[in-house]
Design a protein around this motif. Structure first.
Motif, mmCIF file in Angstrom:
data_model
loop_
_atom_site.group_PDB
_atom_site.id
_atom_site.type_symbol
_atom_site.label_atom_id
_atom_site.label_comp_id
_atom_site.label_asym_id
_atom_site.label_seq_id
_atom_site.Cartn_x
_atom_site.Cartn_y
_atom_site.Cartn_z
ATOM 1 N N ARG A 43 2.327 -4.647 -10.066
ATOM 2 C CA ARG A 43 1.193 -3.980 -11.155
ATOM 3 C C ARG A 43 0.869 -4.982 -12.157
ATOM 4 N NH1 ARG A 43 -1.242 0.829 -9.325
ATOM 5 N NH2 ARG A 43 0.273 1.838 -8.033
ATOM 6 N N THR A 56 -9.505 -2.258 -11.206
ATOM 7 C CA THR A 56 -9.638 -1.577 -9.750
ATOM 8 C C THR A 56 -10.513 -2.573 -8.916
ATOM 9 O OG1 THR A 56 -9.763 0.460 -11.033
ATOM 10 C CG2 THR A 56 -10.626 0.621 -8.435
ATOM 11 N N ARG A 66 -8.821 -4.035 -5.423
ATOM 12 C CA ARG A 66 -9.238 -3.972 -3.994
ATOM 13 C C ARG A 66 -9.677 -5.180 -3.268
ATOM 14 N NH1 ARG A 66 -13.073 1.307 -5.805
ATOM 15 N NH2 ARG A 66 -11.311 2.850 -5.621
ATOM 16 N N LEU A 102 0.942 -1.295 0.066
ATOM 17 C CA LEU A 102 0.099 0.065 0.033
ATOM 18 C C LEU A 102 0.636 1.316 0.115
ATOM 19 C CD1 LEU A 102 -2.899 -1.165 2.534
ATOM 20 C CD2 LEU A 102 -2.937 -0.921 -0.086
ATOM 21 N N TRP A 103 1.898 1.225 0.775
ATOM 22 C CA TRP A 103 3.009 2.388 0.791
ATOM 23 C C TRP A 103 3.272 2.525 -0.628
ATOM 24 C CZ3 TRP A 103 8.451 2.146 0.102
ATOM 25 C CH2 TRP A 103 8.919 3.349 0.212
ATOM 26 N N ARG A 104 3.814 1.458 -1.258
ATOM 27 C CA ARG A 104 4.411 1.512 -2.556
ATOM 28 C C ARG A 104 3.386 2.208 -3.673
ATOM 29 N NH1 ARG A 104 8.765 -1.006 -4.607
ATOM 30 N NH2 ARG A 104 7.591 -1.556 -6.499
ATOM 31 N N ARG A 105 2.232 1.769 -3.656
ATOM 32 C CA ARG A 105 1.156 2.234 -4.478
ATOM 33 C C ARG A 105 0.718 3.406 -4.323
ATOM 34 N NH1 ARG A 105 -1.564 -1.976 -7.072
ATOM 35 N NH2 ARG A 105 -3.760 -0.755 -6.904
ATOM 36 N N ALA A 106 0.854 4.088 -2.990
ATOM 37 C CA ALA A 106 0.418 5.579 -2.731
ATOM 38 C C ALA A 106 1.602 6.240 -3.117
ATOM 39 C CB ALA A 106 0.273 5.638 -1.138
ATOM 40 N N ARG A 107 2.781 5.801 -3.058
ATOM 41 C CA ARG A 107 4.120 6.600 -3.435
ATOM 42 C C ARG A 107 4.078 6.615 -5.086
ATOM 43 N NH1 ARG A 107 10.230 4.849 -2.447
ATOM 44 N NH2 ARG A 107 9.519 3.194 -4.008
ATOM 45 N N GLU A 108 3.823 5.790 -5.629
ATOM 46 C CA GLU A 108 3.790 5.637 -7.156
ATOM 47 C C GLU A 108 2.522 6.714 -7.641
ATOM 48 O OE1 GLU A 108 3.671 1.724 -8.278
ATOM 49 O OE2 GLU A 108 5.930 1.304 -7.745
ATOM 50 N N GLY A 109 1.621 6.818 -6.924
ATOM 51 C CA GLY A 109 0.245 7.237 -7.345
ATOM 52 C C GLY A 109 0.411 8.782 -6.981
ATOM 53 N N ARG A 110 1.643 9.432 -6.568
ATOM 54 C CA ARG A 110 1.508 10.883 -6.172
ATOM 55 C C ARG A 110 1.945 11.636 -7.658
ATOM 56 N NH1 ARG A 110 6.242 10.542 -1.244
ATOM 57 N NH2 ARG A 110 4.542 9.571 0.232
#
Length: 283
Positions: free
Chosen positions: A201, A264, A268, A116-124
């Motif tokens: 991904r 999506t 989830r 989740l941290w990686r996905r949030a970082r890549e989504g910035r």
């Protein structure tokens, strides 16, 4: 093992159906099967009986998604997974069921947090390329497509630099060992690999196809160890023969379901079911 009540047979049939569904549509649902089998059968007996049913589901998934596997990812995982299986076999000789469950639960929560941290970082905003230099998933070097046929923004990148390849190798090694370990001790490697494929991904069908090949090979490799530990017996094979039709029904339902599922929703479901699996193992 075969002298079970009607209620117990119903629980096992539902668990077997979920095995098929997990293999062809909803990764993570298989952990519910682990819980259902463990609720009816002794811990070790449930592990052996479920292993054979998992391989039946693997065969259906292989047929359904045989053209979608990322073979490069599989090659990276094989050596470390075998190491994890050996470690898991040794661990089974030393640890009790309670310790095994809690160790796997903690591992899953840590992997989920990292993913989740990686996905949030890549989504910035402004972060359209992979920060670890990892090449996108797929067998032909193309950026994987989303449900609309377009590459995902996070996967648009150039050739992976040396540092990125080293990071990718380290990550696949860690996930491989953990998957081999958890699948050997509790048939719980599915959530671990779901986190790896999610972090990579993988598009939905690439995810399912790669998982199908991976788990068929791993489950096949586990079989001699399971026989030597007394997990697979003649009685458990008779039980599997009676429950196999439910796996087939679940796999066919999954084939129909995945046609109506977008990327999506798929991602989830994987996250929610992995979190649920971890919490179940910790309780």
């Amino acid at each position: 093992m075969l002298t079970l009540s009607a209620g117990a047979w119903t629980v096992l049939a539902v668990g077997a159906l979920l095995v098929g569904l997990a293999k062809t549509a909803v990764p993570g649902a298989g952990t519910i099967s682990v819980a259902l089998f463990a609720a009816v059968l002794p811990a070790k007996a449930s592990t052996g009986a479920l292993l054979v049913l998992l391989m039946v589901g693997d065969l259906f998934a292989l047929y359904a998604y045989r053209a979608h596997a990322d073979l490069a990812a599989l090659r990276r995982l094989v050596p470390t997974v075998l190491l994890g299986v050996v470690a898991g076999t040794a661990f089974l000789h030393l640890a009790g069921d309670g310790v095994v469950r809690r160790v796997i639960g903690v591992i899953l929560l840590l992997l989920l947090a990292v993913t989740l941290w990686r996905r949030a970082r890549e989504g910035r905003p402004g972060r359209t390329a992979r920060t670890d230099g990892e090449a996108p998933a797929g067998t032909d070097g193309e950026a994987p497509a989303g449900t609309d046929g377009e590459p995902r923004a996070a996967d648009v990148t150039g050739p992976a630099p040396r540092a990125g390849r080293a990071g990718r190798g380290l990550r696949s090694g860690v996930y491989g060992v953990l998957a081999g370990f958890t699948t050997m001790v509790a048939n719980a490697g599915g959530p671990v690999m779901s986190m790896y494929f999610l972090a990579s991904r993988f598009p939905m069908r690439t995810f399912l196809g790669t998982a199908a090949w991976f788990f068929f090979a791993v489950n096949l490799a586990k079989t001699p160890f399971s026989v030597s530990l007394g997990l697979i017996t003649g009685e458990s094979l008779v039980l599997d023969a009676l429950l196999a039709p439910a796996v087939v029904v679940g796999a066919l339902l999954g084939r129909r379901l995945v046609r109506h599922m977008n990327q999506t929703l798929f991602d989830r479901l994987v996250i929610v079911l992995t979190a649920g699996s971890a919490m179940y193992l910790l309780l």
